[in-house]
Design a protein around this motif. Structure first.
Motif, PDB file in Angstrom:
ATOM      1  N   TYR A 412       0.727  -1.015  -0.087  1.00 46.77           N
ATOM      2  CA  TYR A 412      -0.014   0.087  -0.035  1.00 46.77           C
ATOM      3  C   TYR A 412       0.991   1.152   0.066  1.00 46.77           C
ATOM      4  N   SER A 413       2.026   1.080  -0.071  1.00 46.42           N
ATOM      5  CA  SER A 413       3.174   2.228  -0.048  1.00 46.42           C
ATOM      6  C   SER A 413       2.946   2.930  -1.600  1.00 46.42           C
ATOM      7  N   THR A 414       3.135   4.097  -1.587  1.00 51.55           N
ATOM      8  CA  THR A 414       3.531   5.016  -2.861  1.00 51.55           C
ATOM      9  C   THR A 414       4.595   5.642  -2.931  1.00 51.55           C
ATOM     10  N   PRO A 415       4.992   6.200  -3.944  1.00 54.05           N
ATOM     11  CA  PRO A 415       6.134   6.934  -4.102  1.00 54.05           C
ATOM     12  C   PRO A 415       6.324   8.114  -2.860  1.00 54.05           C
ATOM     13  N   ASN A 416       7.338   8.100  -2.234  1.00 54.50           N
ATOM     14  CA  ASN A 416       7.509   9.127  -1.028  1.00 54.50           C
ATOM     15  C   ASN A 416       6.628   9.023  -0.032  1.00 54.50           C
ATOM     16  N   ILE A 417       5.837   7.956  -0.111  1.00 54.37           N
ATOM     17  CA  ILE A 417       5.242   7.417   1.201  1.00 54.37           C
ATOM     18  C   ILE A 417       5.405   6.239   1.625  1.00 54.37           C
ATOM     19  N   LEU A 418       6.566   6.223   2.420  1.00 55.20           N
ATOM     20  CA  LEU A 418       7.159   5.042   2.836  1.00 55.20           C
ATOM     21  C   LEU A 418       6.063   4.396   4.108  1.00 55.20           C
ATOM     22  N   PRO A 419       6.248   3.039   4.439  1.00 59.35           N
ATOM     23  CA  PRO A 419       5.594   2.472   5.721  1.00 59.35           C
ATOM     24  C   PRO A 419       6.158   3.217   6.842  1.00 59.35           C
ATOM     25  N   ARG A 420       5.199   3.104   7.849  1.00 64.05           N
ATOM     26  CA  ARG A 420       5.578   3.665   9.048  1.00 64.05           C
ATOM     27  C   ARG A 420       6.923   3.003   9.770  1.00 64.05           C
ATOM     28  N   ARG A 421       7.222   1.831   9.441  1.00 62.60           N
ATOM     29  CA  ARG A 421       8.343   1.190  10.169  1.00 62.60           C
ATOM     30  C   ARG A 421       9.758   1.682   9.706  1.00 62.60           C
ATOM     31  N   ALA A 422       9.727   2.489   8.491  1.00 67.77           N
ATOM     32  CA  ALA A 422      10.758   3.054   7.943  1.00 67.77           C
ATOM     33  C   ALA A 422      11.226   4.430   8.028  1.00 67.77           C
ATOM     34  N   LEU A 423      10.017   4.939   8.681  1.00 67.22           N
ATOM     35  CA  LEU A 423      10.188   6.749   8.809  1.00 67.22           C
ATOM     36  C   LEU A 423      10.923   6.782  10.164  1.00 67.22           C
ATOM     37  N   ASN A 424      12.513   6.733  10.123  1.00 66.56           N
ATOM     38  CA  ASN A 424      12.970   6.867  11.396  1.00 66.56           C
ATOM     39  C   ASN A 424      14.162   7.920  11.044  1.00 66.56           C
ATOM     40  N   ILE A 463     -30.496   9.442  17.139  1.00 64.88           N
ATOM     41  CA  ILE A 463     -29.754  10.120  16.148  1.00 64.88           C
ATOM     42  C   ILE A 463     -29.313   9.175  15.102  1.00 64.88           C
ATOM     43  N   SER A 464     -29.412   9.696  13.799  1.00 66.65           N
ATOM     44  CA  SER A 464     -29.271   9.188  12.639  1.00 66.65           C
ATOM     45  C   SER A 464     -28.668   9.733  11.774  1.00 66.65           C
ATOM     46  N   GLY A 465     -27.784   9.333  10.971  1.00 69.49           N
ATOM     47  CA  GLY A 465     -27.193  10.292   9.688  1.00 69.49           C
ATOM     48  C   GLY A 465     -26.204   9.576   9.030  1.00 69.49           C
ATOM     49  N   LEU A 466     -25.231  10.011   8.412  1.00 75.47           N
ATOM     50  CA  LEU A 466     -24.083   9.801   7.511  1.00 75.47           C
ATOM     51  C   LEU A 466     -22.875  10.264   7.906  1.00 75.47           C
ATOM     52  N   TYR A 467     -21.750   9.299   7.952  1.00 74.45           N
ATOM     53  CA  TYR A 467     -20.375   9.584   8.045  1.00 74.45           C
ATOM     54  C   TYR A 467     -19.275   9.237   7.367  1.00 74.45           C
ATOM     55  N   ARG A 468     -18.812  10.518   6.820  1.00 76.07           N
ATOM     56  CA  ARG A 468     -17.887  10.104   5.643  1.00 76.07           C
ATOM     57  C   ARG A 468     -16.567  10.244   5.939  1.00 76.07           C
ATOM     58  N   THR A 469     -15.462   9.468   5.700  1.00 79.35           N
ATOM     59  CA  THR A 469     -14.072  10.062   6.031  1.00 79.35           C
ATOM     60  C   THR A 469     -13.178   9.700   4.971  1.00 79.35           C
ATOM     61  N   LYS A 470     -12.318  10.561   4.577  1.00 77.73           N
ATOM     62  CA  LYS A 470     -11.247  10.348   3.315  1.00 77.73           C
ATOM     63  C   LYS A 470      -9.809  10.520   4.044  1.00 77.73           C
ATOM     64  N   PHE A 471      -9.087   9.485   3.616  1.00 76.65           N
ATOM     65  CA  PHE A 471      -7.891   9.434   4.115  1.00 76.65           C
ATOM     66  C   PHE A 471      -6.828   9.715   2.911  1.00 76.65           C
ATOM     67  N   SER A 472      -5.865  10.266   3.400  1.00 74.84           N
ATOM     68  CA  SER A 472      -4.537  10.685   2.270  1.00 74.84           C
ATOM     69  C   SER A 472      -3.254  10.670   2.774  1.00 74.84           C
ATOM     70  N   ASN A 473      -2.143  10.493   1.832  1.00 74.87           N
ATOM     71  CA  ASN A 473      -0.745  10.165   2.417  1.00 74.87           C
ATOM     72  C   ASN A 473      -0.523   8.798   3.431  1.00 74.87           C
ATOM     73  N   LYS A 512      -8.625  -0.448  -2.811  1.00 72.73           N
ATOM     74  CA  LYS A 512      -7.544  -1.311  -3.448  1.00 72.73           C
ATOM     75  C   LYS A 512      -6.679  -0.405  -4.175  1.00 72.73           C
ATOM     76  N   ASN A 513      -7.114   0.556  -4.898  1.00 77.09           N
ATOM     77  CA  ASN A 513      -6.543   1.378  -5.734  1.00 77.09           C
ATOM     78  C   ASN A 513      -5.618   2.593  -5.027  1.00 77.09           C
ATOM     79  N   ILE A 514      -4.261   2.272  -5.044  1.00 83.00           N
ATOM     80  CA  ILE A 514      -3.530   2.807  -4.076  1.00 83.00           C
ATOM     81  C   ILE A 514      -3.163   4.410  -4.507  1.00 83.00           C
ATOM     82  N   TYR A 515      -3.335   4.950  -5.576  1.00 79.72           N
ATOM     83  CA  TYR A 515      -3.255   6.007  -6.217  1.00 79.72           C
ATOM     84  C   TYR A 515      -4.511   6.868  -6.173  1.00 79.72           C
TER      85      TYR A 515
END
Length: 653
Positions: A412-424, A463-473, A512-515
């Motif tokens: 799930y890594s993309t260019p310049n977005i390294l996995p957390r384990r390597a960010l040190n 209470i009823s409603g919609l909850y939408r979340t977007k994630f990036s990087n 699934k589409n990491i880009y």
């Protein structure tokens, strides 16, 4: 009274002498009866005694070997301390060449049965040897009959032909140490630089003694550490990359050997990161693997035929390697199987995969180099040493400018977005000619999470409603890594537990589409988000997104807060005011910032057209917050929690 004082003094002296008796295989009833560690009642276990002696033993016709003797006595106070009953001793054992060895393993478990001390001997059947790579093995030792209140005692020796490498001295642990007794004895022929780490001071005592080889006498420098009541530095603080960076310890760096007095020679080993990188690059399991290319030639030709630009080349090769070879979850800077075999078997360690990636990028004409990394768990390599690195990634310097960092082990890594384990901290980039330089690993891109909630309140206060979340990087990588392997049912269950709502429907796009940006939309209802007291309704403006606890509890923190990456969370919540009610009170808008533009929190709330809209934004512009800002950071979070937990008050019209 005059007679009582000498008696008390004698009794105190005898108790002190008795307390210092740590003869192997013999424990006291008082130790077994102890229900908790006196100086830290929260400790799950404690080292009652921790001893290490490292010395050089001369063997005729073979020279010196390094011997390290260990003796530890551990008190287990509760079930959480049971993990101390399993010991793993990792040692160097390459497929060819000289190896280290672990021997003379002896151990006992002591328990109190009534007034009787029961002693259970460690069986050889509970000692296992496993190969963890082609360079290292591990002795796994399982102590018998461990229960709450047990005392574990273990003794063993490690023999090493690698006399130039003294393993690090760990002087502080995740559990307290009642008595520590360490010594390192170094012949005058070896000169080491001693580098201290951590914040807890443990005094060094330097003495000397004589050694002898045949008729030749020589001096031995003895460095001792004798300390009592060393507090634990636990791994339970939030936002820490590797707590072992901050535990007290000592690292030995060989600077020279001098055997002239006995007919030998003089050598300087004054090392630098440049020398370390050159040494690694020269290895056949590193630089040698980079030079191999015939095994992927046909596949690369197909990729290049479909690639028009350098970015096309980069992405197509990167995606090919990720799909072709699966990571076996083993770290290492050296190829394990060899790149050819990893390519054929479609599985390999970190070095197999990312050296292969670098080689393919280079062969395609891109300016690509391997980058040595120390993972977050491995700690920051403060001093030049090969052991400071345990991971490797790839860097590409584009003709159009800029450097792109790649790790093909993470799906799930993309260019310049390294996995957390390597960010040190930084990585060490090695060019084709063996020269090296530091490369910043942390991205400047904020890991973002955008939440949007729209709700209605029914007559029965549901209470009823919609909850939408977007994630990036990095947030997108983390989301995919944590959720893509789960069933929809498991995702729903986890969210319901976290948010205290009942989910009616869930839709996830671009997982699934990491880009592309992954987006999760949830239809929900809940009867637990409103308090009704004396006809008034009390509602937290951010509902289940409210930050209710300050994660920073310490009065003082001597090590930095590590967020891994700059990050931002934005919450937008719209609550429709129910029929028959009006607003009596809403929290005031609020904003607060940290010094030097480290971070900011903004909170806006307003009523308009029968709705209450709240916008909350928290942003940190740096991955690392140094200890000097800890007090400000703690207050920042305290103010944030106080503001977010203020409630909207609705009253009947």
């Amino acid at each position: 009274m005059k007679k009582v004082l000498p008696l008390l003094l004698l009794l105190t002296t005898q108790l002190s002498i008795l307390a210092q008796d740590y003869k192997f295989g013999k424990v006291s009833k008082e130790e077994l009866e102890e229900k908790f560690y006196p100086l830290d009642s929260t400790a799950d276990a404690a080292y009652l005694f921790k001893k290490r002696r490292t010395y050089y033993d001369y063997i005729t016709n073979n020279g010196f070997q390094l011997v390290t003797e260990f003796h530890e006595r551990i008190k287990v106070y509760n079930k959480e301390g049971f993990n101390m009953a399993t010991k793993e001793v990792v040692y160097y054992k390459p497929e060819s060449g000289e190896s280290e060895s672990v021997s003379s393993i002896k151990g006992y478990t002591f328990n109190l049965n009534g007034n009787k001390i029961e002693k259970e001997k460690l069986s050889t059947k509970s000692i296992f040897t496993e190969n963890i790579s082609k360079f290292r093995s591990v002795k796994k030792i399982s102590m018998p009959k461990v229960k709450e209140g047990s005392i574990i005692e273990l003794r063993y020796k490690v023999y090493s032909p690698y006399v130039q490498s003294i393993s690090d001295l760990k002087l502080q642990y995740h559990i307290p140490v009642k008595k520590l007794d360490y010594s390192v004895e170094i012949p005058e022929y070896y000169i080491f630089k001693k580098n201290t780490i951590g914040y807890y001071p443990v005094k060094q005592i330097k003495t000397s003694k004589n050694g002898k080889i045949g008729d030749t006498n020589y001096k031995i420098e003895v460095t001792s550490f004798v300390e009592e009541n060393i507090p634990a530095l636990k791994n339970d603080e939030p936002f820490v990359s590797s707590v072992k960076n901050y535990r007290s310890g000592l690292k030995f760096e060989l600077t020279q050997t001098n055997f002239i007095s006995i007919g030998g020679d003089f050598k300087s080993y004054s090392s630098s990161w440049e020398q370390v990188a050159k040494q690694i690059y020269k290895s056949s399991s590193f630089g040698g693997e980079l030079s191999k290319s015939s095994y992927y030639k046909d596949d690369l030709n197909k990729i290049l035929a479909e690639s028009k630009t350098e970015v096309d080349k980069l992405l197509n090769i990167y995606n090919f390697v990720k799909q072709r070879v699966k990571w076996n979850e083993y770290y290492g800077i050296y190829s394990d199987k060899g790149v050819r075999k990893a390519f054929k078997d479609r599985v390999g360690n970190v070095a197999d995969i990312n050296l292969m990636l670098t080689s393919m990028l280079r062969t395609s004409g891109l300016n690509a180099d391997p980058v040595l990394v120390s993972t977050r768990a491995n700690g920051v390599p403060f001093f030049p040493t090969i052991d400071g690195f345990n991971y490797v990634i790839s860097a590409v310097e584009l003709n159009s400018g800029g450097i792109v960092l790649l790790d093909a082990t993470e799906p799930y890594s993309t260019p310049n977005i390294l996995p957390r384990r390597a960010l040190n901290w930084n990585g060490r980039r090695i060019t084709k000619d063996g020269n090296s330089s530091w490369v910043k690993l942390a991205t400047t891109k904020h890991a973002t999470e955008d939440n949007n909630i729209m709700v209605n309140i029914s007559d029965d206060l549901m209470i009823s409603g919609l909850y939408r979340t977007k994630f990036s990087n990095l947030s997108a990588l983390t989301y995919r890594k944590n959720h893509n392997h789960l069933t929809e049912e498991a995702v729903v269950t986890g969210l319901e537990q976290k948010t205290n709502v009942e989910i009616e429907d869930i839709k996830i796009l671009n997982d699934k589409n990491i880009y592309k940006i992954p987006t999760r939309t949830i239809k929900f209802n809940s009867d637990g988000l409103i308090e009704s007291i004396n006809g008034k309704l009390y509602i937290e403006p951010l509902l289940f997104l409210t930050e209710r606890r300050n994660p920073f509890k310490l009065e003082e923190r001597k090590f930095p807060v590590d967020f891994t990456t700059p990050w931002k969370v934005k919450n937008v919540v719209s609550i429709k005011i129910p029929e028959g009610y009006k607003v009596e009170a809403v929290p005031e808008s609020f904003a607060i910032g940290l010094p030097d533009n480290l971070g900011v929190f903004k909170y806006q709330i307003q009523e308009n057209a029968g709705k209450i809209s709240t916008i909350s934004s928290m942003q940190f512009n740096t991955a690392i917050v140094s200890p000097q800002y800890y007090e400000s950071l703690k207050k920042f979070y305290g103010d944030l929690v106080k503001k977010q937990t203020e409630k909207i008050v609705l009253i009947k019209i």
